[in-house]
Design an enzyme around this catalytic site. Structure first.
Site, PDB file in Angstrom:
ATOM      1  N   LYS A  13       0.833  -1.212   0.000  1.00  0.00           N
ATOM      2  CA  LYS A  13       0.000   0.000   0.000  1.00  0.00           C
ATOM      3  C   LYS A  13       0.867   1.262   0.000  1.00  0.00           C
ATOM      4  O   LYS A  13       0.658   2.161  -0.803  1.00  0.00           O
ATOM      5  CB  LYS A  13      -0.943   0.013   1.215  1.00  0.00           C
ATOM      6  CG  LYS A  13      -1.921  -1.144   1.239  1.00  0.00           C
ATOM      7  CD  LYS A  13      -2.893  -1.054   2.408  1.00  0.00           C
ATOM      8  CE  LYS A  13      -2.237  -1.091   3.775  1.00  0.00           C
ATOM      9  NZ  LYS A  13      -1.515  -2.356   4.065  1.00  0.00           N
ATOM     10  N   ARG A  88      -9.581   0.777   8.810  1.00  0.00           N
ATOM     11  CA  ARG A  88      -9.140  -0.575   9.146  1.00  0.00           C
ATOM     12  C   ARG A  88     -10.193  -1.335   9.938  1.00  0.00           C
ATOM     13  O   ARG A  88      -9.970  -2.490  10.286  1.00  0.00           O
ATOM     14  CB  ARG A  88      -7.865  -0.493   9.993  1.00  0.00           C
ATOM     15  CG  ARG A  88      -6.568  -0.752   9.231  1.00  0.00           C
ATOM     16  CD  ARG A  88      -5.433  -0.550  10.215  1.00  0.00           C
ATOM     17  NE  ARG A  88      -4.223  -1.230   9.884  1.00  0.00           N
ATOM     18  CZ  ARG A  88      -3.173  -0.662   9.293  1.00  0.00           C
ATOM     19  NH1 ARG A  88      -3.230   0.582   8.882  1.00  0.00           N
ATOM     20  NH2 ARG A  88      -2.072  -1.348   9.098  1.00  0.00           N
ATOM     21  N   ARG A 127      11.413  -5.755   4.946  1.00  0.00           N
ATOM     22  CA  ARG A 127      11.188  -4.321   4.684  1.00  0.00           C
ATOM     23  C   ARG A 127      12.213  -3.468   5.430  1.00  0.00           C
ATOM     24  O   ARG A 127      12.524  -3.726   6.591  1.00  0.00           O
ATOM     25  CB  ARG A 127       9.777  -3.937   5.122  1.00  0.00           C
ATOM     26  CG  ARG A 127       9.530  -2.427   5.053  1.00  0.00           C
ATOM     27  CD  ARG A 127       8.073  -2.084   5.027  1.00  0.00           C
ATOM     28  NE  ARG A 127       7.347  -2.466   6.226  1.00  0.00           N
ATOM     29  CZ  ARG A 127       6.028  -2.336   6.369  1.00  0.00           C
ATOM     30  NH1 ARG A 127       5.292  -1.851   5.378  1.00  0.00           N
ATOM     31  NH2 ARG A 127       5.431  -2.704   7.481  1.00  0.00           N
ATOM     32  N   ARG A 160      11.427  -1.445  10.818  1.00  0.00           N
ATOM     33  CA  ARG A 160      10.379  -0.936  11.698  1.00  0.00           C
ATOM     34  C   ARG A 160      10.261  -1.824  12.926  1.00  0.00           C
ATOM     35  O   ARG A 160      10.384  -3.037  12.825  1.00  0.00           O
ATOM     36  CB  ARG A 160       9.034  -0.920  10.948  1.00  0.00           C
ATOM     37  CG  ARG A 160       8.756   0.410  10.286  1.00  0.00           C
ATOM     38  CD  ARG A 160       7.552   0.386   9.398  1.00  0.00           C
ATOM     39  NE  ARG A 160       6.340  -0.170   9.978  1.00  0.00           N
ATOM     40  CZ  ARG A 160       5.158  -0.148   9.371  1.00  0.00           C
ATOM     41  NH1 ARG A 160       5.039   0.398   8.172  1.00  0.00           N
ATOM     42  NH2 ARG A 160       4.104  -0.664   9.955  1.00  0.00           N
ATOM     43  N   ARG A 171      -0.194  -8.821  13.565  1.00  0.00           N
ATOM     44  CA  ARG A 171      -0.802  -7.826  12.673  1.00  0.00           C
ATOM     45  C   ARG A 171      -1.612  -8.503  11.567  1.00  0.00           C
ATOM     46  O   ARG A 171      -2.660  -8.003  11.159  1.00  0.00           O
ATOM     47  CB  ARG A 171       0.272  -6.918  12.080  1.00  0.00           C
ATOM     48  CG  ARG A 171       0.818  -5.933  13.118  1.00  0.00           C
ATOM     49  CD  ARG A 171       2.162  -5.363  12.720  1.00  0.00           C
ATOM     50  NE  ARG A 171       2.088  -4.596  11.505  1.00  0.00           N
ATOM     51  CZ  ARG A 171       3.105  -4.435  10.659  1.00  0.00           C
ATOM     52  NH1 ARG A 171       4.267  -4.999  10.914  1.00  0.00           N
ATOM     53  NH2 ARG A 171       2.959  -3.723   9.576  1.00  0.00           N
TER      54      ARG A 171
HETATM   55  P1  ADP Z   1       2.147  -1.850   3.231  1.00  0.00           P
HETATM   56  O1  ADP Z   1       2.183  -0.340   3.179  1.00  0.00           O
HETATM   57  O2  ADP Z   1       0.946  -2.421   2.552  1.00  0.00           O
HETATM   58  O3  ADP Z   1       2.349  -2.409   4.613  1.00  0.00           O
HETATM   59  P2  ADP Z   1       4.717  -1.663   1.827  1.00  0.00           P
HETATM   60  O4  ADP Z   1       4.407  -0.795   0.659  1.00  0.00           O
HETATM   61  O5  ADP Z   1       5.494  -1.060   2.937  1.00  0.00           O
HETATM   62  O6  ADP Z   1       3.373  -2.391   2.374  1.00  0.00           O
HETATM   63  O7  ADP Z   1       5.487  -2.953   1.269  1.00  0.00           O
HETATM   64  C1  ADP Z   1       5.935  -3.992   2.151  1.00  0.00           C
HETATM   65  C2  ADP Z   1       7.298  -4.505   1.682  1.00  0.00           C
HETATM   66  O8  ADP Z   1       7.147  -5.216   0.449  1.00  0.00           O
HETATM   67  C3  ADP Z   1       8.319  -3.395   1.417  1.00  0.00           C
HETATM   68  O9  ADP Z   1       9.598  -3.873   1.786  1.00  0.00           O
HETATM   69  C4  ADP Z   1       8.240  -3.179  -0.110  1.00  0.00           C
HETATM   70  O10 ADP Z   1       9.468  -2.719  -0.649  1.00  0.00           O
HETATM   71  C5  ADP Z   1       7.894  -4.582  -0.602  1.00  0.00           C
HETATM   72  N1  ADP Z   1       7.013  -4.594  -1.773  1.00  0.00           N
HETATM   73  C6  ADP Z   1       5.994  -3.719  -2.046  1.00  0.00           C
HETATM   74  N2  ADP Z   1       5.371  -4.070  -3.205  1.00  0.00           N
HETATM   75  C7  ADP Z   1       5.988  -5.196  -3.637  1.00  0.00           C
HETATM   76  C8  ADP Z   1       5.805  -6.055  -4.781  1.00  0.00           C
HETATM   77  N3  ADP Z   1       4.830  -5.812  -5.680  1.00  0.00           N
HETATM   78  N4  ADP Z   1       6.629  -7.127  -4.909  1.00  0.00           N
HETATM   79  C9  ADP Z   1       7.600  -7.377  -3.983  1.00  0.00           C
HETATM   80  N5  ADP Z   1       7.839  -6.616  -2.899  1.00  0.00           N
HETATM   81  C10 ADP Z   1       7.039  -5.538  -2.722  1.00  0.00           C
HETATM   82  P1  AMP Z   2       0.851   0.745   8.905  1.00  0.00           P
HETATM   83  O1  AMP Z   2       1.970   1.708   8.736  1.00  0.00           O
HETATM   84  O2  AMP Z   2      -0.337   1.076   8.046  1.00  0.00           O
HETATM   85  O3  AMP Z   2       1.291  -0.692   8.762  1.00  0.00           O
HETATM   86  O4  AMP Z   2       0.331   0.915  10.418  1.00  0.00           O
HETATM   87  C1  AMP Z   2       1.176   0.643  11.515  1.00  0.00           C
HETATM   88  C2  AMP Z   2       0.362   0.513  12.776  1.00  0.00           C
HETATM   89  O5  AMP Z   2      -0.305   1.747  13.085  1.00  0.00           O
HETATM   90  C3  AMP Z   2      -0.758  -0.532  12.760  1.00  0.00           C
HETATM   91  O6  AMP Z   2      -0.300  -1.850  13.032  1.00  0.00           O
HETATM   92  C4  AMP Z   2      -1.690   0.001  13.859  1.00  0.00           C
HETATM   93  O7  AMP Z   2      -1.180  -0.290  15.150  1.00  0.00           O
HETATM   94  C5  AMP Z   2      -1.579   1.514  13.653  1.00  0.00           C
HETATM   95  N1  AMP Z   2      -2.611   1.987  12.700  1.00  0.00           N
HETATM   96  C6  AMP Z   2      -2.405   2.493  11.454  1.00  0.00           C
HETATM   97  N2  AMP Z   2      -3.567   2.812  10.870  1.00  0.00           N
HETATM   98  C7  AMP Z   2      -4.551   2.493  11.752  1.00  0.00           C
HETATM   99  C8  AMP Z   2      -5.968   2.545  11.732  1.00  0.00           C
HETATM  100  N3  AMP Z   2      -6.644   2.998  10.645  1.00  0.00           N
HETATM  101  N4  AMP Z   2      -6.646   2.136  12.833  1.00  0.00           N
HETATM  102  C9  AMP Z   2      -5.990   1.685  13.921  1.00  0.00           C
HETATM  103  N5  AMP Z   2      -4.664   1.583  14.000  1.00  0.00           N
HETATM  104  C10 AMP Z   2      -3.931   1.974  12.939  1.00  0.00           C
END
Ligand code: ADP
Ligand code: AMP
Length: 217
Positions: A13, A88, A127, A160, A171
């Site tokens: 995302k 969420r 990541r 992270r 999660r």
């Molecule tokens: P989210 O925001 O949904 O938690 P991220 O955008 O941070 O996910 O992506 C999670 C991990 O996967 C990151 O390390 C990113 O570089 C990697 N990633 C994102 N999209 C892809 C993809 N299409 N294929 C492989 N790895 C990906």
């Molecule tokens: P993310 O960066 O989207 O993976 O979010 C990291 C963490 O922030 C999540 O695991 C939750 O603990 C908190 N968080 C982010 N967005 C929300 C939401 N819409 N509602 C509740 N908690 C959230």
């Protein structure tokens, strides 16, 4: 356009949101990023959210909904926005609908990026994020040009705190229990665009473009 990006943690995302928000010239609003900023700054919001995030649980709805409403009320969101990580829960989705309806507005689409659980585990544990600008990398799938350094600002890349294996597993369970019901919620409202998130990063971007009726190259 008023868009929501839906999908499990690690689906891509944040990665896609950066690209799409640039292409559509709309602000990228990530509740996760907002909470992390607040924690870094030691604000009251950060202190409220920190324990939940560390544990892989959701920050309570009333805190999160208030935060997003405040952000969406700012002038840069007047002509559109891209929400990443919100809503969420069904309560958050209902609050968003009610808030938009109160302004005679509504969502244009909800993009659901789907990736199977085993791939998510690998994506999250691999990541790395820039501690300065927040740019996201992956040790295998999206490595920086220089190992451990951000391509954009040159700062160190870190893992992270909630990307450890134990927290990731919590999660993913929280996603299944509390967030996945939103897929049906938005399908019933004819807003859902389902995207296969197993493709590589540029292919996912193009698929999202197609789903939005854009011929992105
Ligand atoms: P989210 O925001 O949904 O938690 P991220 O955008 O941070 O996910 O992506 C999670 C991990 O996967 C990151 O390390 C990113 O570089 C990697 N990633 C994102 N999209 C892809 C993809 N299409 N294929 C492989 N790895 C990906
Ligand atoms: P993310 O960066 O989207 O993976 O979010 C990291 C963490 O922030 C999540 O695991 C939750 O603990 C908190 N968080 C982010 N967005 C929300 C939401 N819409 N509602 C509740 N908690 C959230």
């Amino acid at each position: 356009m008023r868009l929501v990006l839906l999908g499990p943690p690690g689906a891509g995302k944040g990665t896609q949101a950066r690209e799409i928000s640039q292409r559509l010239a709309i602000p990228h609003i990530s509740t996760g990023d907002m909470f992390r900023e607040a924690i870094k700054g030691g604000t009251p919001l950060g202190r409220q959210a920190e324990a939940y995030i560390k544990d892989g649980r959701l920050v309570p709805d009333e805190v999160t909904i208030g935060l997003v409403q405040e952000r969406l009320a700012r002038p840069d969101c007047r002509d559109g926005f891209l929400l990443d990580g919100f809503p969420r829960t069904v309560a958050q989705a209902e609050a968003l609908d009610a808030w938009l309806a109160g302004r005679q507005e509504g969502l244009d689409a909800v993009i659901d990026i789907e990736v199977p659980r085993d791939a998510l585990l690998e994506r999250l544990t691999g990541r790395r994020v820039c501690r300065q600008c927040g740019a996201t990398y992956h040790v295998r799938y999206n490595p920086p040009a220089v190992e451990g350094k951000c391509d954009i600002c040159g700062q160190d890349l870190v893992q992270r705190a909630d990307d450890t294996e134990a927290t990731v597993s919590r999660r993913l369970d929280v996603y299944t229990g509390q967030t996945a019901p939103l897929i049906n919620y938005y399908r019933q409202r004819s807003l859902l665009k389902e995207i296969d998130g197993r493709q590589d990063i540029p292919a996912v971007t193009l698929a999202i473009g197609r789903a939005l009726g854009r011929d992105w190259q």
